[in-house]
Scaffold this motif. Structure first.
Motif, PDB file in Angstrom:
ATOM      1  N   GLU B  40       0.819  -1.216   0.000  1.00  0.00           N
ATOM      2  CA  GLU B  40       0.000   0.000   0.000  1.00  0.00           C
ATOM      3  C   GLU B  40       0.850   1.263   0.000  1.00  0.00           C
ATOM      4  OE1 GLU B  40      -3.130  -0.064  -0.719  1.00  0.00           O
ATOM      5  OE2 GLU B  40      -2.791  -2.230  -0.843  1.00  0.00           O
ATOM      6  N   GLY B  41       1.978   1.210   0.724  1.00  0.00           N
ATOM      7  CA  GLY B  41       2.753   2.430   0.896  1.00  0.00           C
ATOM      8  C   GLY B  41       3.626   2.797  -0.288  1.00  0.00           C
ATOM      9  N   VAL B  42       4.121   1.793  -1.018  1.00  0.00           N
ATOM     10  CA  VAL B  42       5.083   2.075  -2.085  1.00  0.00           C
ATOM     11  C   VAL B  42       4.658   1.480  -3.431  1.00  0.00           C
ATOM     12  CG1 VAL B  42       7.499   1.911  -2.798  1.00  0.00           C
ATOM     13  CG2 VAL B  42       6.943   2.103  -0.374  1.00  0.00           C
ATOM     14  N   MET B  43       4.258   0.201  -3.419  1.00  0.00           N
ATOM     15  CA  MET B  43       4.038  -0.501  -4.689  1.00  0.00           C
ATOM     16  C   MET B  43       2.856   0.089  -5.468  1.00  0.00           C
ATOM     17  SD  MET B  43       3.735  -4.593  -5.035  1.00  0.00           S
ATOM     18  CE  MET B  43       4.115  -5.450  -6.563  1.00  0.00           C
ATOM     19  N   VAL B  44       1.725   0.285  -4.787  1.00  0.00           N
ATOM     20  CA  VAL B  44       0.550   0.847  -5.461  1.00  0.00           C
ATOM     21  C   VAL B  44       0.804   2.300  -5.892  1.00  0.00           C
ATOM     22  CG1 VAL B  44      -1.874   1.504  -5.136  1.00  0.00           C
ATOM     23  CG2 VAL B  44      -1.076  -0.754  -4.388  1.00  0.00           C
ATOM     24  N   PRO B  45       1.386   3.155  -5.001  1.00  0.00           N
ATOM     25  CA  PRO B  45       1.704   4.514  -5.468  1.00  0.00           C
ATOM     26  C   PRO B  45       2.664   4.535  -6.661  1.00  0.00           C
ATOM     27  CG  PRO B  45       1.779   4.440  -3.077  1.00  0.00           C
ATOM     28  CD  PRO B  45       1.586   3.021  -3.547  1.00  0.00           C
ATOM     29  N   LEU B  46       3.645   3.613  -6.678  1.00  0.00           N
ATOM     30  CA  LEU B  46       4.574   3.569  -7.807  1.00  0.00           C
ATOM     31  C   LEU B  46       3.843   3.171  -9.083  1.00  0.00           C
ATOM     32  CD1 LEU B  46       7.368   3.628  -9.106  1.00  0.00           C
ATOM     33  CD2 LEU B  46       7.755   1.312  -8.240  1.00  0.00           C
ATOM     34  N   ALA B  47       2.973   2.161  -8.987  1.00  0.00           N
ATOM     35  CA  ALA B  47       2.196   1.745 -10.160  1.00  0.00           C
ATOM     36  C   ALA B  47       1.368   2.913 -10.683  1.00  0.00           C
ATOM     37  CB  ALA B  47       1.291   0.569  -9.806  1.00  0.00           C
ATOM     38  N   GLU B  48       0.765   3.659  -9.768  1.00  0.00           N
ATOM     39  CA  GLU B  48      -0.076   4.783 -10.184  1.00  0.00           C
ATOM     40  C   GLU B  48       0.753   5.923 -10.774  1.00  0.00           C
ATOM     41  OE1 GLU B  48      -2.276   5.579  -6.639  1.00  0.00           O
ATOM     42  OE2 GLU B  48      -3.668   3.915  -6.983  1.00  0.00           O
ATOM     43  N   ALA B  49       1.922   6.196 -10.170  1.00  0.00           N
ATOM     44  CA  ALA B  49       2.779   7.272 -10.696  1.00  0.00           C
ATOM     45  C   ALA B  49       3.260   6.928 -12.100  1.00  0.00           C
ATOM     46  CB  ALA B  49       3.963   7.508  -9.760  1.00  0.00           C
ATOM     47  N   LEU B  50       3.604   5.651 -12.324  1.00  0.00           N
ATOM     48  CA  LEU B  50       4.036   5.220 -13.652  1.00  0.00           C
ATOM     49  C   LEU B  50       2.902   5.354 -14.657  1.00  0.00           C
ATOM     50  CD1 LEU B  50       6.010   2.029 -12.595  1.00  0.00           C
ATOM     51  CD2 LEU B  50       6.991   3.951 -13.836  1.00  0.00           C
ATOM     52  N   ALA B  51       1.717   4.877 -14.272  1.00  0.00           N
ATOM     53  CA  ALA B  51       0.581   4.923 -15.192  1.00  0.00           C
ATOM     54  C   ALA B  51       0.198   6.369 -15.502  1.00  0.00           C
ATOM     55  CB  ALA B  51      -0.602   4.158 -14.602  1.00  0.00           C
ATOM     56  N   THR B  52       0.196   7.224 -14.468  1.00  0.00           N
ATOM     57  CA  THR B  52      -0.175   8.627 -14.667  1.00  0.00           C
ATOM     58  C   THR B  52       0.823   9.333 -15.574  1.00  0.00           C
ATOM     59  OG1 THR B  52      -1.205   8.700 -12.491  1.00  0.00           O
ATOM     60  CG2 THR B  52      -0.646  10.811 -13.487  1.00  0.00           C
ATOM     61  N   ALA B  53       2.117   9.155 -15.296  1.00  0.00           N
ATOM     62  CA  ALA B  53       3.132   9.808 -16.124  1.00  0.00           C
ATOM     63  C   ALA B  53       3.064   9.291 -17.554  1.00  0.00           C
ATOM     64  CB  ALA B  53       4.524   9.610 -15.532  1.00  0.00           C
ATOM     65  N   ALA B  54       2.894   7.978 -17.716  1.00  0.00           N
ATOM     66  CA  ALA B  54       2.829   7.415 -19.069  1.00  0.00           C
ATOM     67  C   ALA B  54       1.627   7.963 -19.828  1.00  0.00           C
ATOM     68  CB  ALA B  54       2.765   5.884 -19.003  1.00  0.00           C
ATOM     69  N   ALA B  55       0.543   8.221 -19.112  1.00  0.00           N
ATOM     70  CA  ALA B  55      -0.684   8.668 -19.783  1.00  0.00           C
ATOM     71  C   ALA B  55      -0.689  10.166 -20.059  1.00  0.00           C
ATOM     72  CB  ALA B  55      -1.901   8.289 -18.938  1.00  0.00           C
ATOM     73  N   THR B  56       0.011  10.964 -19.242  1.00  0.00           N
ATOM     74  CA  THR B  56      -0.143  12.417 -19.343  1.00  0.00           C
ATOM     75  C   THR B  56       1.059  13.121 -19.964  1.00  0.00           C
ATOM     76  OG1 THR B  56       0.752  12.761 -17.126  1.00  0.00           O
ATOM     77  CG2 THR B  56      -1.629  12.512 -17.320  1.00  0.00           C
ATOM     78  N   VAL B  57       2.247  12.515 -19.849  1.00  0.00           N
ATOM     79  CA  VAL B  57       3.442  13.224 -20.302  1.00  0.00           C
ATOM     80  C   VAL B  57       3.653  13.010 -21.800  1.00  0.00           C
ATOM     81  CG1 VAL B  57       5.943  13.350 -20.063  1.00  0.00           C
ATOM     82  CG2 VAL B  57       4.507  13.131 -18.036  1.00  0.00           C
ATOM     83  N   ALA B  58       3.889  14.076 -22.530  1.00  0.00           N
ATOM     84  CA  ALA B  58       4.094  13.994 -23.975  1.00  0.00           C
ATOM     85  C   ALA B  58       5.062  15.101 -24.391  1.00  0.00           C
ATOM     86  CB  ALA B  58       2.756  14.154 -24.693  1.00  0.00           C
ATOM     87  N   PRO B  59       5.642  15.004 -25.582  1.00  0.00           N
ATOM     88  CA  PRO B  59       6.580  16.043 -26.019  1.00  0.00           C
ATOM     89  C   PRO B  59       5.879  17.376 -26.237  1.00  0.00           C
ATOM     90  CG  PRO B  59       6.839  14.051 -27.333  1.00  0.00           C
ATOM     91  CD  PRO B  59       5.572  13.889 -26.544  1.00  0.00           C
ATOM     92  N   CYS B  60       6.526  18.436 -25.821  1.00  0.00           N
ATOM     93  CA  CYS B  60       6.051  19.805 -26.058  1.00  0.00           C
ATOM     94  C   CYS B  60       6.058  20.091 -27.560  1.00  0.00           C
ATOM     95  CB  CYS B  60       6.959  20.775 -25.321  1.00  0.00           C
ATOM     96  SG  CYS B  60       6.731  22.501 -25.782  1.00  0.00           S
TER      97      CYS B  60
END
Ligand SMILES: [Zn+2]
Ligand SMILES: [Zn+2]
Lengths: 202, 202
Positions: B40-60
């Motif tokens: 709960e403390g690390v693994m799930v937040p890491l999965a979410e941070a990876l998914a969020t960054a992969a979904a939202t970050v794109a080249p300017c």
């Protein structure tokens, strides 16, 4: 990290990665760049593998091993010898012993060691099911595969006490020179133990 | 890895982690155990941070920097000097330069280097917007902050050619002894360059 103009999404990712063991800010940046360069091929699959494992993997109700099923694959494996029970601290120890290929019995994972200094007592660990399993009649030998540390030996003594009177053989791993280990790099305690339990050279 | 009795979920996680740079089977097991212990403390937040960054970050769309907004935060920052444009290979170079704190202009990220051996030509890189930006009137100097490698210098030459006739100052980073670098560990080319561009000792 806050000096990087990366936005909250990458910032959050860098923060979490940099707190993982073996990571710091620099290696977190390196792996984040690697992942962001391979979004579809690596980053998304990694996010999904983490989420899936976090959601499905849980301790086995019998032995405490981590698996997506309970009883776990080790407990369900009929080829394993149910008469020998190997007591370990942690799932990492199960993985290490399995890689050695030297043990074909069953496991019991305590989930930690008794540590008075850290306030960890027997009730915090997976001891209940151990007594049940050891007294069920199939177990003949219990191997205490615990660390050769103060906490490891305290825990081993506690397990041995609990198993007393059940008519079981209780053993521990031998001490000695690690394979590939250089004598000059070993501590005196290990050397003394290796001397005391020396064997015929053949 | 397949000798571990871990089930497909952990197996998949170990496989992906062990292929990351700097990882092997052993360090993959270590980090997977760390994560599974802190679900709960690390693994799930890491999965979410990876998914969020992969979904939202794109080249300017302007500079090629990675951000969850386009134009990116660097392009939108009114405090930065729009008359100096720093051309880099990669977002990692932007991060490194930003950490140095020595550059307050704007960036242009090529997304790679020209590499005939690898079949990477100018059309595979982010050159189009560069000419537009350089000829829009605000840019006075273009700094070629590219690697001192064959591909880096090929790319620098190509950029310089494209910018010719626009009346811009085109500069490159200086060569020399890295701060903290020992002379005995430096290659001859760097030493020669450092000698040729020696400065008064003051
Ligand atoms: Zn089990
Ligand atoms: Zn931008």
């Amino acid at each position: 990290m806050s000096t990087l103009p990366v936005g909250p999404e990458i910032e959050q990712l860098l923060t979490i990665i940099s707190r993982l063991p073996g990571f710091g800010p620099r290696s977190a940046r390196r792996i984040a760049l690697h992942l962001l360069r391979r979004r579809e091929g690596v980053m998304v699959p990694l996010a999904e593998a983490l989420a899936t494992a976090a959601a499905t993997v849980a301790p086995c109700e019998i032995c405490g091993n981590w698996d997506s099923q309970s009883p776990c694959r080790l407990c369900e494996d009929e080829e394993r010898d149910g008469s020998v029970l190997c007591v370990v601290e942690d799932v990492g120890d199960v993985w290490a012993l399995e890689r050695s290929g030297a043990f074909k019995g069953r496991y019991h994972i305590l989930g930690g060691l008794i540590s008075p200094l850290d306030g960890i007592g027997p009730d915090d660990l997976n001891f209940g099911p151990l007594s049940q399993r050891a007294s069920a009649g199939t177990v003949r030998e219990v191997i205490l595969a615990l660390s050769a540390t103060v906490d490891g030996q305290t825990t081993a003594g506690y397990v041995a006490d609990r198993l007393e009177g059940l008519g079981l053989t209780v053993t521990r791993l031998s001490h000695g020179v690690p394979i590939g280990g250089e004598l000059g790099h070993l501590d005196e305690g290990t050397l003394a133990a290796a001397l005391q339990s020396r064997r015929d050279f053949s």
